[in-house]
Design a protein around this motif. Structure first.
Motif, PDB file in Angstrom:
ATOM      1  N   ARG A 266       0.848  -1.191   0.000  1.00 35.17           N
ATOM      2  CA  ARG A 266       0.000   0.000   0.000  1.00 35.17           C
ATOM      3  C   ARG A 266       0.883   1.240   0.000  1.00 35.17           C
ATOM      4  N   ILE A 267       1.134   1.796  -1.192  1.00 36.50           N
ATOM      5  CA  ILE A 267       1.951   3.015  -1.279  1.00 36.50           C
ATOM      6  C   ILE A 267       1.364   4.009  -2.289  1.00 36.50           C
ATOM      7  N   GLU A 268       0.126   3.714  -2.783  1.00 37.90           N
ATOM      8  CA  GLU A 268      -0.477   4.642  -3.733  1.00 37.90           C
ATOM      9  C   GLU A 268      -0.759   5.979  -3.041  1.00 37.90           C
ATOM     10  N   LYS A 269      -0.817   7.060  -3.824  1.00 41.16           N
ATOM     11  CA  LYS A 269      -0.889   8.413  -3.284  1.00 41.16           C
ATOM     12  C   LYS A 269      -2.080   8.631  -2.356  1.00 41.16           C
ATOM     13  N   ASP A 270      -3.274   8.186  -2.772  1.00 36.75           N
ATOM     14  CA  ASP A 270      -4.457   8.434  -1.940  1.00 36.75           C
ATOM     15  C   ASP A 270      -4.363   7.700  -0.605  1.00 36.75           C
ATOM     16  N   TRP A 271      -3.759   6.490  -0.608  1.00 32.52           N
ATOM     17  CA  TRP A 271      -3.569   5.752   0.638  1.00 32.52           C
ATOM     18  C   TRP A 271      -2.589   6.483   1.551  1.00 32.52           C
ATOM     19  N   MET A 272      -1.468   6.972   1.002  1.00 32.94           N
ATOM     20  CA  MET A 272      -0.458   7.634   1.813  1.00 32.94           C
ATOM     21  C   MET A 272      -1.010   8.905   2.439  1.00 32.94           C
ATOM     22  N   ILE A 273      -1.815   9.661   1.684  1.00 31.21           N
ATOM     23  CA  ILE A 273      -2.451  10.867   2.235  1.00 31.21           C
ATOM     24  C   ILE A 273      -3.386  10.486   3.379  1.00 31.21           C
ATOM     25  N   HIS A 274      -4.190   9.437   3.127  1.00 27.07           N
ATOM     26  CA  HIS A 274      -5.163   8.978   4.135  1.00 27.07           C
ATOM     27  C   HIS A 274      -4.455   8.483   5.392  1.00 27.07           C
ATOM     28  N   TRP A 278      -4.396   9.666   9.291  1.00 28.91           N
ATOM     29  CA  TRP A 278      -4.799   8.675  10.287  1.00 28.91           C
ATOM     30  C   TRP A 278      -3.780   8.624  11.428  1.00 28.91           C
ATOM     31  N   GLU A 279      -2.496   8.601  11.068  1.00 26.86           N
ATOM     32  CA  GLU A 279      -1.447   8.573  12.088  1.00 26.86           C
ATOM     33  C   GLU A 279      -1.511   9.811  12.992  1.00 26.86           C
ATOM     34  N   LYS A 280      -1.714  10.962  12.368  1.00 21.43           N
ATOM     35  CA  LYS A 280      -1.764  12.204  13.134  1.00 21.43           C
ATOM     36  C   LYS A 280      -2.972  12.242  14.056  1.00 21.43           C
ATOM     37  N   ARG A 281      -4.128  11.792  13.514  1.00 22.62           N
ATOM     38  CA  ARG A 281      -5.370  11.829  14.281  1.00 22.62           C
ATOM     39  C   ARG A 281      -5.348  10.830  15.442  1.00 22.62           C
ATOM     40  N   SER A 282      -4.774   9.657  15.221  1.00 20.18           N
ATOM     41  CA  SER A 282      -4.778   8.598  16.238  1.00 20.18           C
ATOM     42  C   SER A 282      -3.518   8.582  17.094  1.00 20.18           C
ATOM     43  N   ASN A 283      -2.553   9.458  16.744  1.00 16.83           N
ATOM     44  CA  ASN A 283      -1.292   9.524  17.477  1.00 16.83           C
ATOM     45  C   ASN A 283      -0.549   8.189  17.447  1.00 16.83           C
ATOM     46  N   LEU A 284      -0.617   7.517  16.297  1.00 12.32           N
ATOM     47  CA  LEU A 284       0.102   6.263  16.093  1.00 12.32           C
ATOM     48  C   LEU A 284       1.209   6.474  15.065  1.00 12.32           C
ATOM     49  N   LYS A 285       2.270   5.698  15.167  1.00  9.41           N
ATOM     50  CA  LYS A 285       3.405   5.847  14.259  1.00  9.41           C
ATOM     51  C   LYS A 285       3.583   4.648  13.327  1.00  9.41           C
ATOM     52  N   GLN A 430     -13.942  -5.908  15.024  1.00  8.75           N
ATOM     53  CA  GLN A 430     -13.608  -4.492  15.002  1.00  8.75           C
ATOM     54  C   GLN A 430     -12.170  -4.246  14.570  1.00  8.75           C
ATOM     55  N   ARG A 431     -11.214  -4.963  15.169  1.00  8.38           N
ATOM     56  CA  ARG A 431      -9.806  -4.707  14.874  1.00  8.38           C
ATOM     57  C   ARG A 431      -9.441  -5.107  13.454  1.00  8.38           C
ATOM     58  N   ILE A 432     -10.126  -6.121  12.937  1.00  8.06           N
ATOM     59  CA  ILE A 432      -9.861  -6.549  11.569  1.00  8.06           C
ATOM     60  C   ILE A 432     -10.466  -5.570  10.578  1.00  8.06           C
ATOM     61  N   SER A 433     -11.641  -5.065  10.889  1.00  8.47           N
ATOM     62  CA  SER A 433     -12.324  -4.142   9.985  1.00  8.47           C
ATOM     63  C   SER A 433     -11.618  -2.798   9.892  1.00  8.47           C
ATOM     64  N   TYR A 434     -11.080  -2.316  11.009  1.00  9.93           N
ATOM     65  CA  TYR A 434     -10.505  -0.975  11.041  1.00  9.93           C
ATOM     66  C   TYR A 434      -9.001  -0.953  11.281  1.00  9.93           C
ATOM     67  N   GLY A 435      -8.395  -2.095  11.521  1.00 13.26           N
ATOM     68  CA  GLY A 435      -6.939  -2.179  11.642  1.00 13.26           C
ATOM     69  C   GLY A 435      -6.420  -1.886  13.025  1.00 13.26           C
ATOM     70  N   THR A 436      -5.206  -2.398  13.293  1.00 17.12           N
ATOM     71  CA  THR A 436      -4.544  -2.194  14.569  1.00 17.12           C
ATOM     72  C   THR A 436      -3.058  -2.518  14.390  1.00 17.12           C
ATOM     73  N   ASN A 437      -2.215  -1.936  15.245  1.00 14.30           N
ATOM     74  CA  ASN A 437      -0.806  -2.340  15.252  1.00 14.30           C
ATOM     75  C   ASN A 437      -0.499  -3.216  16.452  1.00 14.30           C
ATOM     76  N   ASN A 438      -1.541  -3.594  17.173  1.00 11.08           N
ATOM     77  CA  ASN A 438      -1.393  -4.492  18.328  1.00 11.08           C
ATOM     78  C   ASN A 438      -1.604  -5.930  17.847  1.00 11.08           C
ATOM     79  N   ILE A 439      -0.589  -6.472  17.178  1.00 15.93           N
ATOM     80  CA  ILE A 439      -0.690  -7.818  16.607  1.00 15.93           C
ATOM     81  C   ILE A 439       0.454  -8.676  17.123  1.00 15.93           C
ATOM     82  N   SER A 440       0.289  -9.990  16.993  1.00 19.66           N
ATOM     83  CA  SER A 440       1.332 -10.917  17.433  1.00 19.66           C
ATOM     84  C   SER A 440       1.289 -12.164  16.566  1.00 19.66           C
ATOM     85  N   CYS A 441       2.141 -13.131  16.911  1.00 23.78           N
ATOM     86  CA  CYS A 441       2.236 -14.350  16.109  1.00 23.78           C
ATOM     87  C   CYS A 441       1.489 -15.523  16.739  1.00 23.78           C
ATOM     88  N   HIS A 442       0.556 -15.247  17.629  1.00 20.00           N
ATOM     89  CA  HIS A 442      -0.260 -16.335  18.193  1.00 20.00           C
ATOM     90  C   HIS A 442      -1.624 -15.787  18.573  1.00 20.00           C
TER      91      HIS A 442
END
Length: 442
Positions: A266-274, A278-285, A430-442
């Motif tokens: 995912r590196i297309e222009k509209d995705w990167m803008i979005h 998203w990062e700024k609004r959610s304070n995630l990096k 919820q987390r699958i539909s909207y995404g999260t960085n809180n993931i693991s391998c189990h």
């Protein structure tokens, strides 16, 4: 009386035979008595097991074939359509009804609903295989099965903040036993009614997704694309053998199965803008990743023998130049549709089927790398996690178990991409539909 006559009859049987028959009668009588004593307890235990192990809120076993739920045309992207379809299936299951086969949307329009191009479910997925795989769990029905052509009961779904999860569940429970249940068909209506609140755990969604098999025509196209990828892998392996001056080109390593990595880039222009917003609004990096960051992360994966083909599932807008396939490290040969020579397969298909082909190519890869904030990537990993669970593998931490998945936007403990499996115990999608960085391998 019959029993006494049978005893008299035994007197005329030879002595060696009589003890055997007597023992058999005693065994039979004993089994009958044992069954009479134990059966009630077995019935209770099985009932309790069915109740407590039920993966949904449906307390009535089975799915009725004479009562139906109908939903409007399902819209938006492929994976949002799959989620909406699964939600409709689970809603019908909760109401102990079959789901009338819905229409999907071949085109992708977010607002111009009147421009949507409908496509029957069975043009994309195999109707009969779905019912065979989901037998006893959920059921699809054709409109020809509806016998009463009177007006259906209209179940109006609410929206907005006032329409809470509790209100939605209360509405469903009333529809299960109230006036609505007298109708042959319950028609769900409202603004985007397939986006009603969610009441089912991830494993129930995984079950519905696992029942989805592509139609034979689309499956043929998927096989063609994967065959092209593996041909490219064979070619790379052969050229690597020559470059290393191997005397025997048919060395044992050349005969090993050809593997490939699939990357949802995912590196297309509209995705990167979005995602920057998203990062700024959610304070995630850890949402966005540049092309260079993705290449760096993928290059650190050591699961597969190199040289290896890296298939890039990218937006068509990124096929205009060769930038996405350049810059990869030695031993990693990047291909996308254009370079692979399969654009003709995709070009003759509508949007929905293009996405379905790419989804399966990624889901069947030996290693998959995606973005944990992408619905597409999340559902690919969910599919792969479901397959690992069936193989008895509940974790992919620290070992190559096959079907490995990674998130390139999240840094793992070793500095590379984070190993990724879906949390199958999650009570909501919820987390699958909207995404999260809180993931693991189990």
């Amino acid at each position: 009386m019959n029993f006494l006559l049978n005893l008299k009859h035994l007197r005329h049987i030879s002595l060696p035979t009589r003890p055997v028959i007597c023992k058999c009668l005693l065994v039979v009588i004993g089994l009958i008595v044992l069954r009479a004593i134990v059966s009630p307890f077995l019935a209770i235990n099985l009932s309790e097991k069915s109740f407590y192990e039920s993966s949904t809120l449906d307390l009535f076993p089975g799915v009725r074939k004479d009562k139906f739920v109908e939903v409007p045309q399902i819209i938006w992207g492929l994976n949002n359509q799959k989620i909406a379809f699964a939600r409709a299936c689970l809603t019908a299951k909760f109401l102990n009804r079959s789901l009338l086969m819905p229409s999907l949307s071949a085109s992708l329009f977010y607002k111009e609903v009147d421009l949507l191009q409908p496509i029957p479910f069975d043009k994309v997925f195999d109707f009969n295989k779905f019912n065979a795989r989901c037998y006893g769990f959920a059921r699809l029905a054709r409109y020809s099965e509806v016998s009463n052509h009177t007006e259906p009961y209209k179940l109006q779904k609410g929206s907005g903040r006032r329409w809470t999860v509790e209100r939605d569940l209360d509405q469903l429970q009333q529809s299960k036993t109230g006036e609505a249940d007298d109708y042959e068909v319950i028609h769900v209506t409202g603004k985007h009614p397939f986006l009603w609140p969610d009441h089912w755990p991830v494993k129930d969604y995984a079950k519905v997704f696992d029942c989805l098999a592509l139609s034979p025509e689309i499956e043929t196209e998927v096989v063609k694309v994967i065959s092209k990828i593996k041909d490219a892998g064979k070619k790379a392996r052969h050229e690597a053998a020559i470059s290393h001056n191997k005397k025997r080109i048919d060395d044992g390593s050349l005969n090993l199965p050809v593997q490939y990595i699939a990357v949802h880039m995912r590196i297309e222009k509209d995705w990167m803008i979005h995602c920057k917003k998203w990062e700024k609004r959610s304070n995630l990096k850890e949402i966005c990743s540049s092309k260079g960051e993705i290449i760096h992360k993928v290059s650190q994966i050591t699961d597969l023998r190199r040289p290896v083909v890296v298939y890039l599932a990218v937006a068509d807008s990124l096929l205009e130049d060769d930038s996405v396939t350049s810059g990869w490290r030695v031993g990693m040969i990047a291909y996308e549709k254009k370079k692979l020579g399969v654009t003709d397969i995709y070009e003759r298909q509508p949007y929905l089927i293009k996405s379905a082909i790419d989804f399966e190519v990624c889901a069947r890869a030996d290693v998959f790398v995606g973005n944990s904030f992408s619905t597409f990537s999340n559902l690919v990993v969910l599919s792969r996690t479901e397959r690992l669970y069936k193989l008895g593998v509940p974790s992919s931490c620290g070992e190559d178990v096959g079907l490995s998945s990674y998130a390139y936007n999240v840094i793992g403990d070793d500095g590379g991409p984070q190993r990724w499996m879906t949390d199958m115990l999650d009570t909501s999608l919820q987390r699958i539909s909207y995404g999260t960085n809180n993931i693991s391998c189990h």
